[in-house]
Design a protein around this motif. Sequence first.
Motif: not given
Length: 173
Positions: A29, A68, A70, A107, A114, A118
């Motif tokens: 990621y 975090q 996507p 995700n 999710w 995002h």
Amino acid sequence: RRSSGTVITLPPTPRKAADKPRIASAYDYRDEAGALVFQVVRMEPKTFRQRRPDGNGGWEWKVRGTRQVPYRLPELQACALDSLVYVVEGEKDADRLVSLGLVATCNAGGAGKWRKDHAQFLQGRRVVILPDNDEAGQDHAQKVAKSLQGIAADVRNVVLPELPDKGDVSDWL
């Protein structure tokens, strides 16, 4: 136990190397600049863990407090605004669609994970949500669609025909 009430303790059975979880695949990621933020790691036997770089060439096996983003964010940002973007439940499915020349994301953590933030990365995009064929997948698709209302240019939740129970887009393909 023996009849006298004494307890016999047997030595532990040694674990076979095959019983130890091993890394089957790791999914990077990355942030907008392409820097590695964290990884989702698929283990065998099948479990998932997350880790982040520790800054010293190793890994810290927790991501609490880690931003975090996507999956495949740099590729998502690089595609034309009018490209269809497929949102799936897992990295394996996103990679499968990318192998076909499509733009795909997901995700970390799968169904139910999710995050509303995002949605900002899909602003003005045409989004196709491909849920897994189970209750968690349908709930996840609705959560994603709701977060994209007023943000994405268009959102479609597509139920794939003849998808087996608990199947995903990779099974369908």
